[in-house]
Write a protein that holds these residues in place. Structure first.
Motif, PDB file in Angstrom:
ATOM      1  N   THR A  95      21.987  93.283  39.813  1.00 39.64           N
ATOM      2  CA  THR A  95      23.115  93.480  40.818  1.00 39.64           C
ATOM      3  C   THR A  95      24.538  92.148  40.817  1.00 39.64           C
ATOM      4  N   PHE A  96      23.928  91.738  39.279  1.00 37.04           N
ATOM      5  CA  PHE A  96      25.266  90.785  39.148  1.00 37.04           C
ATOM      6  C   PHE A  96      25.749  91.352  38.656  1.00 37.04           C
ATOM      7  N   ASN A  97      27.225  91.079  38.696  1.00 43.66           N
ATOM      8  CA  ASN A  97      28.722  92.059  38.467  1.00 43.66           C
ATOM      9  C   ASN A  97      29.186  91.147  37.879  1.00 43.66           C
ATOM     10  N   ASP A  98      30.660  91.076  37.820  1.00 45.16           N
ATOM     11  CA  ASP A  98      32.097  90.365  37.059  1.00 45.16           C
ATOM     12  C   ASP A  98      32.654  88.920  37.752  1.00 45.16           C
ATOM     13  N   VAL A  99      32.154  89.288  39.711  1.00 45.85           N
ATOM     14  CA  VAL A  99      32.456  88.133  40.496  1.00 45.85           C
ATOM     15  C   VAL A  99      31.144  87.128  40.030  1.00 45.85           C
ATOM     16  N   ASP A 100      30.241  87.545  40.091  1.00 44.18           N
ATOM     17  CA  ASP A 100      29.107  86.058  39.696  1.00 44.18           C
ATOM     18  C   ASP A 100      29.428  85.537  38.331  1.00 44.18           C
ATOM     19  N   THR A 101      29.615  86.431  37.369  1.00 47.67           N
ATOM     20  CA  THR A 101      29.674  85.947  36.135  1.00 47.67           C
ATOM     21  C   THR A 101      31.123  85.348  36.069  1.00 47.67           C
ATOM     22  N   LEU A 102      32.657  85.336  36.528  1.00 47.88           N
ATOM     23  CA  LEU A 102      33.446  84.506  36.823  1.00 47.88           C
ATOM     24  C   LEU A 102      32.501  83.439  37.121  1.00 47.88           C
ATOM     25  N   PHE A 145      27.456  75.477  44.991  1.00 50.30           N
ATOM     26  CA  PHE A 145      28.350  76.711  45.794  1.00 50.30           C
ATOM     27  C   PHE A 145      29.347  75.379  46.649  1.00 50.30           C
ATOM     28  N   ASP A 146      29.952  74.200  45.517  1.00 48.99           N
ATOM     29  CA  ASP A 146      30.868  73.353  46.978  1.00 48.99           C
ATOM     30  C   ASP A 146      32.178  73.061  46.700  1.00 48.99           C
ATOM     31  N   ILE A 147      32.639  74.619  46.757  1.00 47.86           N
ATOM     32  CA  ILE A 147      34.018  75.048  46.399  1.00 47.86           C
ATOM     33  C   ILE A 147      34.226  75.618  47.714  1.00 47.86           C
ATOM     34  N   PRO A 148      35.107  75.834  48.553  1.00 52.39           N
ATOM     35  CA  PRO A 148      35.672  76.394  49.189  1.00 52.39           C
ATOM     36  C   PRO A 148      35.321  77.554  49.354  1.00 52.39           C
ATOM     37  N   ASP A 149      35.998  78.514  48.224  1.00 51.77           N
ATOM     38  CA  ASP A 149      36.332  79.427  47.713  1.00 51.77           C
ATOM     39  C   ASP A 149      35.106  80.734  47.049  1.00 51.77           C
ATOM     40  N   HIS A 152      30.336  84.578  48.484  1.00 51.46           N
ATOM     41  CA  HIS A 152      29.048  84.469  49.227  1.00 51.46           C
ATOM     42  C   HIS A 152      27.749  85.419  48.831  1.00 51.46           C
ATOM     43  N   ARG A 153      28.452  86.165  48.016  1.00 51.58           N
ATOM     44  CA  ARG A 153      27.849  87.536  47.002  1.00 51.58           C
ATOM     45  C   ARG A 153      27.041  87.594  46.161  1.00 51.58           C
ATOM     46  N   THR A 154      27.523  85.561  45.578  1.00 50.15           N
ATOM     47  CA  THR A 154      26.615  85.380  44.459  1.00 50.15           C
ATOM     48  C   THR A 154      25.865  84.251  44.394  1.00 50.15           C
TER      49      THR A 154
END
Length: 257
Positions: A95-102, A145-149, A152-154
């Protein structure tokens, strides 16, 4: 006090598995390819986070990922251009994808721009008097996760005791970075965390063996279970309880105990 016979048995198994022959077939082999502190931290952290499924698959996926970074991960995360990220969009493990990688790359870029070592992120929430690393892990999750954007999935990939997780992967990573016994498996690079504060990584193999040996009574697989196991292991070695991860894991996966 736990049985002296059990301690002797586990001590023998620690010696059997806590040696360089253990490395090749384990995800810890990934950071062992590197010599630069930051490369070891980045690849070790990522290998630990991706550590679910068959070990051979985990190792191959990690090799794939870091090949996409030209096997120069610290330089890549700090100095990459937008064009450099294109090849990473195809990376996926479970379930680790490109969004998580970036996002991982974005975090590392921000962090290493201001810090020399990832250890600083784990020291933020840790006090010398803390019995274990619970506060450290909670604060690390907040830092990650200390930045607003932040996507959530990560968040599901970075465990925290605040959500009652056993935090197996991060506890394993900390074992790699903190324990220093000159056996060749764990790195012992971080000196700000006391090995006595570490919590035993509890994967399915460790948990199964620990229950058979009556080192766990709690039914839920959660943070309290990890603390219970670690507390019992401290009866055998209060200064370095997590060394018994080698024994429990080896018994579970190699000997099918």
């Amino acid at each position: 006090m736990r049985s002296a016979n059990l301690k002797d048995f586990l001590d023998v198994k620690v010696e059997e598995y806590n040696q360089p022959g253990f490395i090749a077939n384990d995800p810890v082999s990934i950071p062992h390819v590197y010599t630069k502190l930051q490369d070891i931290e980045i690849t070790g952290f990522w290998a630990a986070i991706l550590a679910w499924g068959q070990r051979v698959t985990i190792i191959n996926k990690c090799k794939e990922l870091f090949t996409l970074m030209d096997n120069d991960p610290h330089n890549f995360v700090v100095h990459h251009s937008e064009n450099d990220l294109a090849s990473l969009l195809k990376f996926k493990h479970r379930t680790f994808n490109d969004v998580d990688t970036l996002y991982f790359i974005e975090f590392f870029k921000r962090f290493y721009t201001e810090h020399n070592s990832l250890e600083d992120a784990f020291l933020k929430g840790l006090r010398e008097t803390d019995e274990n690393i619970e506060n450290s892990l909670i604060r690390f999750h907040e830092t990650f996760f200390d930045i607003p954007d932040a996507p959530h999935r990560t968040r599901k990939h970075i465990a925290t005791p605040a959500r009652k997780s056993a935090c197996k992967r991060i506890n394993m990573f900390l074992r790699w970075m903190v324990r220093d016994d000159n056996k060749g498996v764990d790195f012992g690079l971080w000196k700000g965390i006391n090995p006595a504060q570490l919590v035993c990584p509890c994967d399915l193999h460790v948990e199964r063996v620990a229950r058979k040996l009556h080192l766990i009574t709690r039914k839920q697989t959660d943070w309290q279970m990890a603390l219970e196991l670690t507390s019992h292991l401290k009866e055998f070695d209060p200064a370095d309880p997590v060394k018994y991860d080698f024994a429990l894991f080896g018994l579970g996966i190699e000997e099918k105990f």
